[in-house]
Write a protein that holds these residues in place. Structure first.
Motif, PDB file in Angstrom:
ATOM      1  N   UNK A  41     -31.089  88.914  74.744  1.00 28.28           N
ATOM      2  CA  UNK A  41     -30.407  87.717  74.253  1.00 28.28           C
ATOM      3  C   UNK A  41     -31.139  87.143  73.048  1.00 28.28           C
ATOM      4  N   UNK A  42     -30.542  86.144  72.412  1.00 29.59           N
ATOM      5  CA  UNK A  42     -31.085  85.576  71.193  1.00 29.59           C
ATOM      6  C   UNK A  42     -32.536  85.146  71.428  1.00 29.59           C
ATOM      7  N   UNK A  51     -37.344  94.754  62.026  1.00 30.34           N
ATOM      8  CA  UNK A  51     -38.003  94.523  60.742  1.00 30.34           C
ATOM      9  C   UNK A  51     -39.377  95.184  60.706  1.00 30.34           C
ATOM     10  N   UNK A  89     -28.569  94.475  57.733  1.00 27.81           N
ATOM     11  CA  UNK A  89     -28.807  93.193  58.389  1.00 27.81           C
ATOM     12  C   UNK A  89     -27.508  92.581  58.907  1.00 27.81           C
ATOM     13  N   UNK A 201     -24.917  92.307  70.945  1.00 26.68           N
ATOM     14  CA  UNK A 201     -24.817  91.401  72.084  1.00 26.68           C
ATOM     15  C   UNK A 201     -23.843  91.957  73.103  1.00 26.68           C
TER      16      UNK A 201
ATOM     17  N   UNK B 180     -23.460  84.407  70.491  1.00 24.95           N
ATOM     18  CA  UNK B 180     -23.698  85.465  71.464  1.00 24.95           C
ATOM     19  C   UNK B 180     -22.868  85.164  72.719  1.00 24.95           C
ATOM     20  N   UNK B 181     -22.789  86.130  73.662  1.00 31.36           N
ATOM     21  CA  UNK B 181     -21.899  85.938  74.818  1.00 31.36           C
ATOM     22  C   UNK B 181     -22.170  84.629  75.553  1.00 31.36           C
TER      23      UNK B 181
ATOM     24  N   UNK C 176     -34.018  86.165  54.304  1.00 32.68           N
ATOM     25  CA  UNK C 176     -33.172  87.265  54.792  1.00 32.68           C
ATOM     26  C   UNK C 176     -32.683  88.137  53.627  1.00 32.68           C
ATOM     27  N   UNK C 179     -35.467  90.274  52.206  1.00 29.20           N
ATOM     28  CA  UNK C 179     -35.775  91.431  53.032  1.00 29.20           C
ATOM     29  C   UNK C 179     -34.700  92.497  52.885  1.00 29.20           C
ATOM     30  N   UNK C 180     -33.441  92.056  52.832  1.00 30.79           N
ATOM     31  CA  UNK C 180     -32.353  93.029  52.712  1.00 30.79           C
ATOM     32  C   UNK C 180     -32.497  93.813  51.410  1.00 30.79           C
TER      33      UNK C 180
END
Lengths: 281, 287, 293
Positions: A41-42, A51, A89, A201, B180-181, C176, C179-180
């Motif tokens: 999960x997050x 990364x 990404x 997810x 997210x879920x 972000x 980095x990409x």
């Protein structure tokens, strides 16, 4: 191309006195050609982990080996690594910057040192691969729909011809058909021998496409194995805020309602269908 | 008129400009859409990316005005300038990106933003903020910075921000697309509770089929038109049409549909696993 | 990283300083800054330092957290100190080549260091204890009289608070995007200035696009919530001066008075300190010589 980590750890400073460990002593081997799903999960450390794998972050401890070579070693060539691993990404469509689609996709190959014509050749190939039509090549990225822009961004990474492709939530925000198309693109790339590392997810997506699943929790590898093996640990998954694929819960409901049915190893819709059929006959 | 939303063949054209800023032409985003939504309904609008559902949502909140046709929100014509504020107050809107709609740096101040704009007296603003945050279960985070919240929590704050304006209707424009879920569940639960308890009309725009099964009516959009409408049972009994519009079925319905193909006599329109289990038991007992 | 700068970052805590009226804190910060520039006198700096330490203690902000924000200006402080040490004329202690180090120089450098250091710590207390929203509310209220000159005070305050809200978001976004593009082989660390500037394009273009997209979204969201400019708006947080604000005002006045009185009364102090330093040094030298002998 084999990707391997040993005791990989990443700490960052936070407001508390002790640094937070986003990735905590992770060791694994990803052999060439695998389709690996990473779930969690997050805040479980997925994004930090990839990364690290792509050398965008320097590990606090531990090592990442690409084909046996330490990618953070002083004399290791970055160019060589970039040719090995590509990373897409979340919402990659927001990184496009050139005036035409083709030019944008050429950015990576040119950075790798390819001449203009050569870069264009690989870019065209990559664009066709993701289903962008030739007449669109000279359009500005902003003239495309969101889903198409995302494909262009993925082409931008594919054009660098990586052996390993990491994708962070590539289906986020797409409609059901778009999600399916994106996942089948990954299947195709994998069939052609590319290692795919998919962060998602959606247990259903991972269950249906990956050959191996790694579950992360608090920066550690919580479970690692074939989908059926991982999803056999339903209770543990629920304890860390995740779940088994919906197909499993459907069968579980049927079992609770009083029908004799085997619920183990239920990962996809087809698994569920065949098991229900068996129990009815 | 006791309709929450009544739209009569509305169309909307986006203007497209070329590099020099000259009008290149128009793109039809909505094409003769008629809608009829009762007070207290839970409505879901399904549609693929680019099907025009967000454009439709913006018409209901009077952020956009139809190029052709008229739309009445709570009996008021959105084309009339003097109705604007009243319409926006009675039909609030929650957007897709949780980061781009929170204005303040503290949760409670953001929830208070709407009432401030409406000129609600200070004491009442505080009452409304407290009540709204409690309704969505975010009261304990009232002093937090939005940066520290999860996606689902941010969206609940946004819902509270709309709630504090005491709307009759809330339009949720793909509120779960970036979550997210876990976050998705939180937001849908909050929306359903508002409909059940507070009797607020909910118009939910989404492309997650599972989120649509509890609604009173579903509208399916494609290429700026409403191409299907009906109860969830009716809509999810037509899988081929849904596929044509780049949509799919809820998981349990998919399983039921596949079983039917395999010759098991299940009825149409099974929406969740409980129904599926019940029907399968019936079949087993009949044998 | 940009994230390390404490300036402009709110530290959440329950303290008297946090609860003070933002207008008072704004005026207070201004008074404190002015007090630092009124006199160049050790005793004034000492008074200011005592005042500052008390305020910090009251604000419940961990010293470590405050000092972390100072990292960015260490360089500036060093330059200032060096400048004053090297270029102040007076009684010379050491002399070689074209460099003269004087007693006055050392004292000046110390005082300048104190002045700058306290200036930054003092102003960061304002932003650490006041939410950006309260800060803008305070500014809006203080500048309200300018409305008669048609200065769009409310709009400016609104812009400021939105900017503050989005700075961290855009910073994350920059990270972000960078980095990409690095992952696509972009060369951002090149020594060649032209390559570096060119290397910024793939980052700046997406960043601007994203910033505009966010601005558009935000404008829609504000409009949807009936935002219509400052007219007819009520305030959720109305500012009232309370007893603690009046007490603080009184203390602030006392502080300023003390600085002025001390500054005038001890006008000759810097010279005396220099003499004392000279005497001290001579005494020490004599003492060590005596030890040797």
């Amino acid at each position: 191309m084999e990707l391997k980590t040993e005791n990989l750890t990443y700490e960052y400073e936070s407001n508390s006195a002790t640094p937070t460990r986003a990735v905590d002593g992770v060791s694994f081997v990803i052999p060439g050609g695998e389709f690996l799903g990473i779930v969690g999960h997050t805040g479980s450390g997925k994004t930090t982990l990839v990364q690290l794998l792509d050398g965008l972050l320097k590990p606090s401890a531990g090592t990442v080996y690409l084909d046996g070579e330490d990618i953070n070693a002083k004399n290791y060539s970055r160019k060589k690594m970039r040719a090995g691993i590509g990373i897409v990404f979340q919402y990659p469509e927001y990184q496009l910057f050139e005036s035409t689609i083709l030019k944008d996709v050429c950015f990576g190959p040119k950075n790798q040192g390819l001449k203009d014509e050569e870069a264009e050749k690989v870019a065209v190939e990559a664009l066709k691969r993701v289903g962008i039509k030739e007449e669109q090549f000279e359009l500005s990225p902003f003239e495309l729909s969101g889903g198409q822009r995302r494909r262009v961004a993925i082409a931008g990474v594919l054009a660098m011809q990586p052996k390993i492709l990491i994708l962070d939530e590539p289906t986020a925000g797409l409609d059901p058909a778009g999600r399916e198309e994106m996942l089948s693109l990954m299947d195709e790339l994998n069939r052609d021998g590319m290692t795919i590392i998919l962060i998602s997810h959606s247990m259903e997506d991972v269950a249906a496409h990956a050959s191996r699943i790694m579950v992360l929790d608090k920066g550690k590898v919580f479970l690692d194995g074939a989908p059926a093996e991982v999803f056999a640990h339903v209770e543990e998954l629920e304890n860390i805020g995740l779940a088994a694929p919906e197909a499993y819960y459907i069968l579980e409901e049927i079992r609770k309602a009083g029908l004799e049915i085997e619920t183990e190893n239920t990962v996809t819709v087809e698994d569920a269908v065949s098991k229900i059929k068996k129990s009815l006959c | 008129m006791d309709k929450m939303v009544f739209a009569d063949k509305i169309s909307y054209d986006y203007k497209a400009y070329d590099e020099n800023g000259e009008l290149k032409g128009t793109v039809r985003a909505l094409d003769g859409v008629s809608l009829d939504i009762k007070h207290g309904d839970f409505i879901t609008i399904l549609g693929a990316n680019g099907s025009g559902k967000s454009t439709l949502a913006k018409q209901i909140n009077a952020l956009l005005c139809p190029t052709e046709g008229t739309i009445f929100v709570d009996g008021k014509d959105t084309a009339e300038e003097e109705n604007l504020l009243e319409i926006r107050q009675s039909a609030g809107m929650v957007f897709q990106n949780p980061d781009n709609q929170i204005i303040a740096t503290v949760v409670e101040e953001d929830v208070g933003f709407g009432p401030e704009n409406l000129g609600v007296p200070t004491k009442e603003i505080w009452e409304r903020v407290e009540e709204s945050l409690k309704t969505v279960g975010m009261y304990e985070y009232r002093k937090s910075s939005p940066m520290r919240l999860s996606g689902g929590q941010k969206q609940r704050v946004s819902i509270a921000g709309v709630l504090a304006m005491h709307p009759k209707c809330i339009i949720l424009d793909e509120p779960t697309a970036m979550l997210d879920p876990q976050g998705r569940k939180e937001v849908i639960r909050a929306a359903r509770a508002l409909n059940d308890v507070e009797k607020i009309t909910i118009i939910l725009i989404t492309h997650y089929m599972e989120e649509a099964i509890y609604s009173d009516r579903i509208f399916v959009m494609d290429e700026g038109k409403i191409v299907m409408q009906g109860t969830p049972k009716e809509i999810f009994s037509r899988p081929d049409e849904l596929t044509k519009h780049r949509l799919t079925l809820p998981m349990a319905t998919q399983v039921a549909y596949r079983l039917k193909e395999e010759g098991i006599p299940l009825p149409d329109g099974i929406l969740n696993r409980k129904e599926l289990a019940r029907e399968l038991i019936k079949i087993k007992e009949a044998k | 990283m940009l994230k390390d700068i404490t300036l402009g970052q709110y530290y959440r805590a329950e303290s008297v300083i946090h609860r003070l009226d933002p207008r008072l804190k704004l005026v207070g910060s201004l008074v404190f800054m002015v007090s630092l520039f009124l006199f160049n006198n050790p005793i004034c700096y000492l008074t200011a330092a005592v005042f500052l330490v008390i305020v910090i203690a009251l604000s419940k902000i961990p010293v470590k957290f405050m000092l972390r924000g100072m990292k960015g200006i260490v360089f500036l402080l060093l330059i200032t100190v060096l400048y004053h040490v090297l270029f102040t004329t007076g009684t010379v202690i050491v002399e070689f080549w074209i460099i003269h180090i004087t007693y006055e120089g050392i004292l000046n450098a110390l005082m300048m260091f104190a002045r700058l250091f306290m200036l930054i710590v003092g102003s960061s207390i304002l932003t650490l204890t006041t939410t950006p929203t309260k800060l803008t509310d305070g500014l809006e209220s203080l500048f309200k009289p300018l409305k008669i000159f048609r200065v769009p005070v409310h709009e400016m305050a609104m812009m400021m608070s939105i900017a503050l809200r989005f700075i961290p978001i855009l910073m994350e976004e920059t990270d972000r995007i960078m980095k990409a593009q690095i992952a696509r082989g972009a060369d951002l660390g090149s020594k060649n200035i032209f390559v570096r500037v060119k290397g910024l394009v793939p980052i700046l273009v997406p960043l601007f696009v994203s910033a505009f997209r966010r601005a558009g979204d935000l404008a829609l969201a504000m409009e949807a919530r009936c935002y219509n400019g400052g007219e007819g708006r009520t305030k959720m947080k109305v500012m009232h001066l309370r007893l603690r604000d009046f007490i603080s005002m009184y203390i602030l006045a006392l502080y300023l008075g003390a600085i002025i009185v001390l500054g005038i009364f001890f006008k000759g102090l810097p010279a005396i300190v220099c003499e004392d330093m000279q005497c001290g040094l001579e005494f020490l030298i004599a003492f060590f010589k005596g030890l040797k002998g």
